[in-house]
Design a protein around this motif. Structure first.
Motif, short mmCIF file in Angstrom:
data_model
loop_
_atom_site.label_atom_id
_atom_site.label_comp_id
_atom_site.label_asym_id
_atom_site.label_seq_id
_atom_site.Cartn_x
_atom_site.Cartn_y
_atom_site.Cartn_z
N GLY A 224 71.04 -21.74 25.70
CA GLY A 224 72.24 -21.15 26.29
C GLY A 224 73.52 -21.67 25.66
N LEU A 225 73.56 -22.98 25.47
CA LEU A 225 74.75 -23.58 24.83
C LEU A 225 74.89 -23.12 23.38
N PHE A 226 73.75 -22.98 22.68
CA PHE A 226 73.77 -22.57 21.27
C PHE A 226 74.17 -21.10 21.11
N ILE A 227 74.18 -20.36 22.20
CA ILE A 227 74.66 -18.98 22.16
C ILE A 227 76.10 -18.90 22.66
N ALA A 228 76.37 -19.56 23.79
CA ALA A 228 77.69 -19.45 24.43
C ALA A 228 78.80 -20.12 23.62
N LEU A 229 78.56 -21.34 23.17
CA LEU A 229 79.63 -22.08 22.48
C LEU A 229 80.04 -21.42 21.16
N PRO A 230 79.10 -21.05 20.27
CA PRO A 230 79.53 -20.34 19.06
C PRO A 230 80.22 -19.01 19.39
N GLY A 231 79.72 -18.32 20.43
CA GLY A 231 80.36 -17.07 20.82
C GLY A 231 81.81 -17.28 21.23
N ALA A 232 82.05 -18.34 21.99
CA ALA A 232 83.42 -18.64 22.42
C ALA A 232 84.29 -19.01 21.23
N VAL A 233 83.75 -19.79 20.31
CA VAL A 233 84.52 -20.21 19.13
C VAL A 233 84.82 -19.00 18.24
N GLU A 234 83.83 -18.13 18.07
CA GLU A 234 84.01 -16.97 17.18
C GLU A 234 85.05 -15.98 17.70
N ALA A 235 85.35 -16.04 18.99
CA ALA A 235 86.41 -15.18 19.53
C ALA A 235 87.74 -15.49 18.86
N PHE A 236 87.89 -16.74 18.41
CA PHE A 236 89.16 -17.17 17.79
C PHE A 236 89.05 -17.32 16.27
N GLY B 295 86.27 -16.01 14.25
CA GLY B 295 85.34 -15.13 13.56
C GLY B 295 84.08 -15.92 13.22
N GLU B 296 83.12 -15.25 12.61
CA GLU B 296 81.85 -15.91 12.28
C GLU B 296 82.06 -16.93 11.16
N THR B 297 81.52 -18.11 11.36
CA THR B 297 81.59 -19.17 10.34
C THR B 297 80.17 -19.62 10.01
N ALA B 298 80.04 -20.42 8.97
CA ALA B 298 78.72 -20.94 8.58
C ALA B 298 78.13 -21.78 9.71
N VAL B 299 78.97 -22.57 10.37
CA VAL B 299 78.48 -23.46 11.43
C VAL B 299 78.03 -22.65 12.65
N THR B 300 78.87 -21.71 13.11
CA THR B 300 78.50 -20.93 14.29
C THR B 300 77.28 -20.06 13.99
N SER B 301 77.19 -19.54 12.79
CA SER B 301 76.06 -18.72 12.40
C SER B 301 74.77 -19.54 12.40
N PHE B 302 74.84 -20.77 11.90
CA PHE B 302 73.68 -21.66 11.88
C PHE B 302 73.19 -21.96 13.30
#
Length: 198
Positions: free
Chosen positions: A16-28, A30-37
């Motif tokens: 859940g955290l691995f989905i929610a946290l990158p999703g929240a970050v990508e709102a500001f 966009g997709e990054t290598a870290v969030t995508s990983f």
């Protein structure tokens, strides 16, 4: 059995955290290598959660629960593989490659999302009937995960980021419910052992 429930709860919380946290970050950002990983790793952690959900309600679901679990597990495996490929392989190949995927590849990705959606709906029906887990995350699971699967290839927008947060929070909530069931089972067993001794 308690270990399986606790293991599934911990993995589910991480998923859940691995989905929610990158999703929240990508709102500001966009997709990054870290969030995508991080997103690419989340489906592997969702498999133990799904198993723990099934084990925790097996006594109340009957054949529909087993069928829903089996189809959802196969769908999650297929969709998880697709998510891994999208986030950890295709991300690094660039838009030129991803926009020109062969028809069989596109069909396989769509097929994995459809199997996952069918499995999720069946398993949700079983959870609703069993009434073992809290109703809000159960219904949210049944609604948000199919939308999440279908929207996987949409461009990143604040709406898709919000969907990531909702899905991640739902998985974390269900993981917490499993942990509580495991803890309650420990208390009941301790009381039974104490009564048996006295």
């Amino acid at each position: 059995m308690t270990f399986l429930l606790r293991f599934g709860a911990v993995c589910g919380l991480l998923s859940g955290l691995f989905i929610a946290l990158p999703g929240a970050v990508e709102a500001f950002t966009g997709e990054t290598a870290v969030t995508s990983f991080i997103l690419g790793m989340s489906p592997a952690l969702a498999v133990p959660l799904l198993t723990a959900l099934h084990v925790g309600q097996m006594h109340a679901t009957g054949p529909l629960g087993s069928i829903g679990y089996a189809v959802n597990l196969i769908g999650l495996s297929l969709f998880g593989g697709a998510a891994y490929a999208l986030n950890l392989v295709l991300y690094y190949l660039g838009e030129t490659v991803t926009n020109n995927l062969a028809t069989p590849t596109r069909s396989a990705l769509l097929g994995s999302a459809l199997v996952f959606t069918v499995g999720t709906v069946l398993f949700t029906i079983a959870m609703v009937r069993a009434r073992v887990y809290p109703r809000i995350p159960v219904w949210t699971y049944g609604i948000s995960l199919p939308v999440f699967a279908i929207a996987a290839r949409l461009p990143d927008t604040p709406l898709t980021s919000a969907l990531h947060v909702v899905v991640g929070a739902t998985l974390a909530w269900l993981a917490t419910a499993i942990w509580r069931r495991a803890a309650l089972g420990d208390v009941v067993r301790t009381e039974m052992d104490a009564e048996g001794v006295s």
